[in-house]
Scaffold this motif. Sequence first.
Motif, PDB file in Angstrom:
ATOM      1  N   MET A   1       1.172   6.880  -6.776  1.00  0.00           N
ATOM      2  CA  MET A   1       0.151   7.669  -7.049  1.00  0.00           C
ATOM      3  C   MET A   1       0.491   8.996  -6.952  1.00  0.00           C
ATOM      4  O   MET A   1       0.043   9.825  -7.827  1.00  0.00           O
ATOM      5  CB  MET A   1      -1.141   7.388  -6.171  1.00  0.00           C
ATOM      6  CG  MET A   1      -1.921   5.953  -6.384  1.00  0.00           C
ATOM      7  SD  MET A   1      -2.826   5.260  -5.433  1.00  0.00           S
ATOM      8  CE  MET A   1      -4.376   6.702  -5.396  1.00  0.00           C
ATOM      9  N   LEU A   2       1.418   9.594  -5.941  1.00  0.00           N
ATOM     10  CA  LEU A   2       1.499  10.988  -5.811  1.00  0.00           C
ATOM     11  C   LEU A   2       2.356  11.223  -6.742  1.00  0.00           C
ATOM     12  O   LEU A   2       2.601  12.269  -7.380  1.00  0.00           O
ATOM     13  CB  LEU A   2       2.443  11.064  -4.305  1.00  0.00           C
ATOM     14  CG  LEU A   2       1.486  10.697  -3.220  1.00  0.00           C
ATOM     15  CD1 LEU A   2       2.188  10.840  -1.806  1.00  0.00           C
ATOM     16  CD2 LEU A   2       0.391  12.138  -2.895  1.00  0.00           C
TER      17      LEU A   2
ATOM     18  N   TYR B   1      -2.738   0.053  -8.716  1.00  0.00           N
ATOM     19  CA  TYR B   1      -1.431   0.692  -8.643  1.00  0.00           C
ATOM     20  C   TYR B   1      -0.975  -0.559  -7.436  1.00  0.00           C
ATOM     21  O   TYR B   1       0.354  -0.470  -6.985  1.00  0.00           O
ATOM     22  CB  TYR B   1      -1.334   1.837  -7.705  1.00  0.00           C
ATOM     23  CG  TYR B   1      -1.233   3.133  -8.625  1.00  0.00           C
ATOM     24  CD1 TYR B   1      -0.084   3.587  -8.891  1.00  0.00           C
ATOM     25  CD2 TYR B   1      -2.604   3.626  -9.164  1.00  0.00           C
ATOM     26  CE1 TYR B   1       0.145   4.770  -9.894  1.00  0.00           C
ATOM     27  CE2 TYR B   1      -2.487   4.742 -10.127  1.00  0.00           C
ATOM     28  CZ  TYR B   1      -1.059   5.237 -10.299  1.00  0.00           C
ATOM     29  OH  TYR B   1      -1.117   6.341 -11.178  1.00  0.00           O
TER      30      TYR B   1
ATOM     31  N   VAL C   1      -9.355   9.392  -6.813  1.00  0.00           N
ATOM     32  CA  VAL C   1      -9.098   8.132  -6.088  1.00  0.00           C
ATOM     33  C   VAL C   1     -10.200   7.368  -5.721  1.00  0.00           C
ATOM     34  O   VAL C   1     -11.053   8.076  -5.116  1.00  0.00           O
ATOM     35  CB  VAL C   1      -8.262   8.448  -4.756  1.00  0.00           C
ATOM     36  CG1 VAL C   1      -7.821   7.353  -3.792  1.00  0.00           C
ATOM     37  CG2 VAL C   1      -6.921   9.362  -4.934  1.00  0.00           C
TER      38      VAL C   1
ATOM     39  N   PHE D   1       0.933   4.070  -2.882  1.00  0.00           N
ATOM     40  CA  PHE D   1       0.498   5.594  -2.553  1.00  0.00           C
ATOM     41  C   PHE D   1       1.469   6.396  -3.019  1.00  0.00           C
ATOM     42  O   PHE D   1       1.201   7.546  -3.461  1.00  0.00           O
ATOM     43  CB  PHE D   1       0.109   5.717  -1.204  1.00  0.00           C
ATOM     44  CG  PHE D   1      -1.068   4.899  -0.660  1.00  0.00           C
ATOM     45  CD1 PHE D   1      -2.385   4.566  -1.473  1.00  0.00           C
ATOM     46  CD2 PHE D   1      -1.143   4.427   0.864  1.00  0.00           C
ATOM     47  CE1 PHE D   1      -3.250   3.986  -1.131  1.00  0.00           C
ATOM     48  CE2 PHE D   1      -2.415   3.851   1.085  1.00  0.00           C
ATOM     49  CZ  PHE D   1      -3.290   3.317   0.198  1.00  0.00           C
ATOM     50  N   LYS D   2       2.756   5.864  -2.916  1.00  0.00           N
ATOM     51  CA  LYS D   2       3.881   6.926  -3.448  1.00  0.00           C
ATOM     52  C   LYS D   2       4.091   6.872  -5.051  1.00  0.00           C
ATOM     53  O   LYS D   2       3.976   7.997  -5.540  1.00  0.00           O
ATOM     54  CB  LYS D   2       4.938   6.186  -2.720  1.00  0.00           C
ATOM     55  CG  LYS D   2       5.430   6.268  -1.414  1.00  0.00           C
ATOM     56  CD  LYS D   2       6.804   5.540  -1.235  1.00  0.00           C
ATOM     57  CE  LYS D   2       7.293   5.917   0.264  1.00  0.00           C
ATOM     58  NZ  LYS D   2       8.707   5.214   0.781  1.00  0.00           N
TER      59      LYS D   2
ATOM     60  N   GLU E   1      -7.425  14.160  -5.670  1.00  0.00           N
ATOM     61  CA  GLU E   1      -8.039  13.619  -4.699  1.00  0.00           C
ATOM     62  C   GLU E   1      -9.376  13.177  -5.089  1.00  0.00           C
ATOM     63  O   GLU E   1      -9.771  12.044  -4.953  1.00  0.00           O
ATOM     64  CB  GLU E   1      -8.243  14.582  -3.388  1.00  0.00           C
ATOM     65  CG  GLU E   1      -9.261  14.022  -2.517  1.00  0.00           C
ATOM     66  CD  GLU E   1      -9.532  15.027  -1.241  1.00  0.00           C
ATOM     67  OE1 GLU E   1     -10.458  14.881  -0.589  1.00  0.00           O
ATOM     68  OE2 GLU E   1      -9.019  16.106  -1.380  1.00  0.00           O
TER      69      GLU E   1
ATOM     70  N   ILE F   1      -6.976   2.558  -6.880  1.00  0.00           N
ATOM     71  CA  ILE F   1      -5.872   1.771  -5.826  1.00  0.00           C
ATOM     72  C   ILE F   1      -5.532   0.522  -6.256  1.00  0.00           C
ATOM     73  O   ILE F   1      -4.372   0.216  -6.138  1.00  0.00           O
ATOM     74  CB  ILE F   1      -6.664   1.988  -4.357  1.00  0.00           C
ATOM     75  CG1 ILE F   1      -6.394   3.287  -3.828  1.00  0.00           C
ATOM     76  CG2 ILE F   1      -5.685   1.338  -3.427  1.00  0.00           C
ATOM     77  CD1 ILE F   1      -7.303   3.381  -2.545  1.00  0.00           C
TER      78      ILE F   1
ATOM     79  N   LEU G   1       0.810  -1.330  -0.100  1.00  0.00           N
ATOM     80  CA  LEU G   1       0.065  -0.026   0.034  1.00  0.00           C
ATOM     81  C   LEU G   1       0.780   1.171   0.013  1.00  0.00           C
ATOM     82  O   LEU G   1       0.429   2.170  -0.602  1.00  0.00           O
ATOM     83  CB  LEU G   1      -1.010   0.070   1.251  1.00  0.00           C
ATOM     84  CG  LEU G   1      -2.104  -1.014   1.095  1.00  0.00           C
ATOM     85  CD1 LEU G   1      -2.857  -1.166   2.457  1.00  0.00           C
ATOM     86  CD2 LEU G   1      -3.122  -0.805  -0.091  1.00  0.00           C
ATOM     87  N   VAL G   2       1.818   1.151   0.771  1.00  0.00           N
ATOM     88  CA  VAL G   2       2.763   2.416   0.815  1.00  0.00           C
ATOM     89  C   VAL G   2       3.367   2.659  -0.633  1.00  0.00           C
ATOM     90  O   VAL G   2       3.525   3.839  -1.005  1.00  0.00           O
ATOM     91  CB  VAL G   2       3.846   2.223   1.923  1.00  0.00           C
ATOM     92  CG1 VAL G   2       5.245   3.269   1.731  1.00  0.00           C
ATOM     93  CG2 VAL G   2       3.351   2.263   3.259  1.00  0.00           C
TER      94      VAL G   2
ATOM     95  N   TYR H   1      -5.342  -5.471   1.215  1.00  0.00           N
ATOM     96  CA  TYR H   1      -6.354  -4.851   0.607  1.00  0.00           C
ATOM     97  C   TYR H   1      -6.965  -5.789  -0.201  1.00  0.00           C
ATOM     98  O   TYR H   1      -8.347  -5.438  -0.336  1.00  0.00           O
ATOM     99  CB  TYR H   1      -5.458  -3.625  -0.398  1.00  0.00           C
ATOM    100  CG  TYR H   1      -6.636  -2.777  -0.935  1.00  0.00           C
ATOM    101  CD1 TYR H   1      -6.943  -1.689  -0.338  1.00  0.00           C
ATOM    102  CD2 TYR H   1      -6.992  -3.034  -2.321  1.00  0.00           C
ATOM    103  CE1 TYR H   1      -7.781  -0.805  -0.728  1.00  0.00           C
ATOM    104  CE2 TYR H   1      -8.038  -2.262  -2.981  1.00  0.00           C
ATOM    105  CZ  TYR H   1      -8.399  -0.991  -2.008  1.00  0.00           C
ATOM    106  OH  TYR H   1      -9.329  -0.323  -2.687  1.00  0.00           O
TER     107      TYR H   1
END
Length: 232
Positions: free
Chosen positions: A147-148, A165, A157, A144-145, A154, A162, A140-141, A192
Amino acid sequence: MDKLNVAKHVAIILDGNGRWAKKRLKPRTYGHKVGAENVIDICLYAKEKGVECLTLYAFSTENWKRPKEEVSYLMNLLISFIKTKFDILMKEDCKLNILGDTDALPDKVREVCLKACEDSKDNKSLLLNVALNYGGRAELVHAFKNMLRDGIKEDEVDEELISSYLYSKGQSDPDLLIRPGGELRISNFLIYQMAYTEFYFTDTLWPDFTREDFDKALEAYNNRNRRFGGLE
């Protein structure tokens, strides 16, 4: 068994190798070796039963904490497994895929794994995911990285984004999780993806896990009432 509604995606935590060896007064590495031999038989049987995707939890991000000798053995065992069993997977039209951070693997391990994935990429009969240097939270980390990095806004999402990714992007979520070895937890595995996965726990240690045990898990799954939060 022929009348069962077979789970299309089955995940298995390969647990109990060390304890199996200890019961026989053998080193833990011996248990890992025997456990690795069991992978092919269960993999081919899953394909025979109609499973389309089999995901095996082989080495977690937390397993690096184990003694260096055991970790080194596991890495070499993986190389040996691919070199000696890959022809069987190819003959059976199985596609190999790695879930996890391959960049942190030893160079030789990464090279052998990625080549096997590339060579089997067009196979269709069974997708065999091997979770290697994998952790659900780390996944997940990582997602999210990225995605950034990609500038995701926002309002863009959602659950589908999710999922795209994750290491398992493009795959269905597991229908059934099997955990041999007697432990009653998921150990940071696909946290997830397994929101609605059915769990099956057994005291049988992985090296002793047979086709009959796999059938019992499928039968238990077939008797579950999957409502996904709704009503019948």
